[in-house]
Design a protein around this motif. Structure first.
Motif, PDB file in Angstrom:
ATOM      1  N   LYS A 217       0.877  -0.972   0.071  1.00  0.00           N
ATOM      2  CA  LYS A 217      -0.060   0.028  -0.033  1.00  0.00           C
ATOM      3  C   LYS A 217       1.027   1.298  -0.169  1.00  0.00           C
ATOM      4  CE  LYS A 217      -3.129   1.948   3.258  1.00  0.00           C
ATOM      5  NZ  LYS A 217      -3.858   1.865   4.458  1.00  0.00           N
TER       6      LYS A 217
ATOM      7  N   GLU B 207      -5.325  -5.296  -0.024  1.00  0.00           N
ATOM      8  CA  GLU B 207      -5.215  -4.015   0.742  1.00  0.00           C
ATOM      9  C   GLU B 207      -4.826  -2.904  -0.180  1.00  0.00           C
ATOM     10  OE1 GLU B 207      -5.282  -2.993   4.062  1.00  0.00           O
ATOM     11  OE2 GLU B 207      -6.174  -5.205   4.186  1.00  0.00           O
ATOM     12  N   VAL B 208      -3.969  -3.097  -1.161  1.00  0.00           N
ATOM     13  CA  VAL B 208      -3.972  -2.060  -2.325  1.00  0.00           C
ATOM     14  C   VAL B 208      -5.055  -1.680  -3.038  1.00  0.00           C
ATOM     15  CG1 VAL B 208      -2.770  -1.767  -4.432  1.00  0.00           C
ATOM     16  CG2 VAL B 208      -1.265  -2.911  -2.661  1.00  0.00           C
TER      17      VAL B 208
ATOM     18  N   TYR C 280      -7.384   0.597  -0.901  1.00  0.00           N
ATOM     19  CA  TYR C 280      -6.905   1.856  -0.977  1.00  0.00           C
ATOM     20  C   TYR C 280      -6.663   2.350  -2.149  1.00  0.00           C
ATOM     21  CZ  TYR C 280      -3.025   5.362  -0.530  1.00  0.00           C
ATOM     22  OH  TYR C 280      -2.259   6.526  -0.572  1.00  0.00           O
TER      23      TYR C 280
END
Ligand code: NI
Length: 256
Positions: free
Chosen positions: A159, A188-189, A192
């Motif tokens: 991230k 997670e990336v 985000y």
């Protein structure tokens, strides 16, 4: 429709059924594909495919693992290829330290020079980064690509790296690895990064998404990656397909 921004249909794994497979793309929901070169020969093949199929476009360039073979005169050749109206990017360029770290110095030189080429021919570029994020970011920052921005192909970073990439004005391309079990980092990336900064790719014939993992990949399977993004972001699949397509059309300046 789906826009696959990074595939290798010139690969010999498609030699037996390339025509039949590509003929299925439009009815399979795939609207556009960028076929990406790794050296002069595969860049030429990418252009041949792009000239044969209206929905295929080409990227031309030297993959970091081939950087050692690149000659100074190849810049002229790539520059001439870039004049073809179906060539929409320079790529794939970057750094590959997993397999070919021993050529790191020449990789860095050719990476920087090919960003310069992208600027000179006024095209975006596609970046391959494997286990080389620190050097990769350093070169991207020093090259100052400006408006001729890059796209991180098959993004596998953290991230924090994604944040750096967005700060550079670059886009992030997500491949089938997103669907792999235990790939928490890319999930997670995707959580985000705003959907407008994401593009979709296969890297076919490699990296097929679940449930096709381990098989030969094709753009027809990319729907699984789109589905996973929709699930992670709590969006409709149709919205993910439409927004990533629009982003890619604008980024690669494709009008039809
Ligand atoms: Ni690739």
């Amino acid at each position: 429709m789906l826009f696959d921004v990074h595939a290798h249909y010139d690969d010999e794994k498609f030699d037996d059924d390339r025509g039949a497979l590509l003929a299925e793309m439009p009815s399979g929901g795939v609207g556009h594909i960028i076929n990406v070169g790794c050296d002069i020969e595969s860049s030429e093949k990418s252009i041949e495919l792009a000239e044969k199929y209206p929905f295929i476009y080409a990227a031309v360039g030297f993959h970091p693992s081939e950087a050692e073979k690149m000659k100074d005169s190849d810049f002229d050749t790539l520059g001439k290829m870039a004049e073809n109206e179906k060539v929409v990017a320079i790529g794939e360029i970057g750094l590959e330290y997993h397999y070919t770290k021993e050529t790191a110095e020449i990789q860095k030189k050719r990476f920087f020079e090919q960003i310069e080429l992208a600027k000179a021919v006024n095209l975006p570029f596609q970046v391959h980064d494997r286990e080389a994020t620190g050097d990769c970011l350093e070169i991207l920052k020093s090259a100052k690509p400006g408006d001729r921005r890059g796209m991180m192909h098959c993004f596998s970073g953290s991230k924090e790296t994604a944040r750096e990439i967005l700060r550079l004005g670059m886009k992030i391309s997500v491949g089938g690895t997103l669907t792999f079990k235990n790939n928490v980092k890319t999930v997670e990336v995707v959580k985000y990064v705003p959907l407008e900064e994401i593009m979709l790719e296969t890297d076919a014939p490699y990296l097929a998404p679940v449930p096709y993992r381990g098989k030969r990949n094709s753009s027809l399977y990319m729907i699984e990656t789109a589905r996973k993004i929709a699930e992670i972001k709590g969006l409709d699949l149709d919205e993910v397909i439409a927004v990533t397509e629009k982003t890619a059309m604008e980024f690669y300046n494709i009008k039809d």
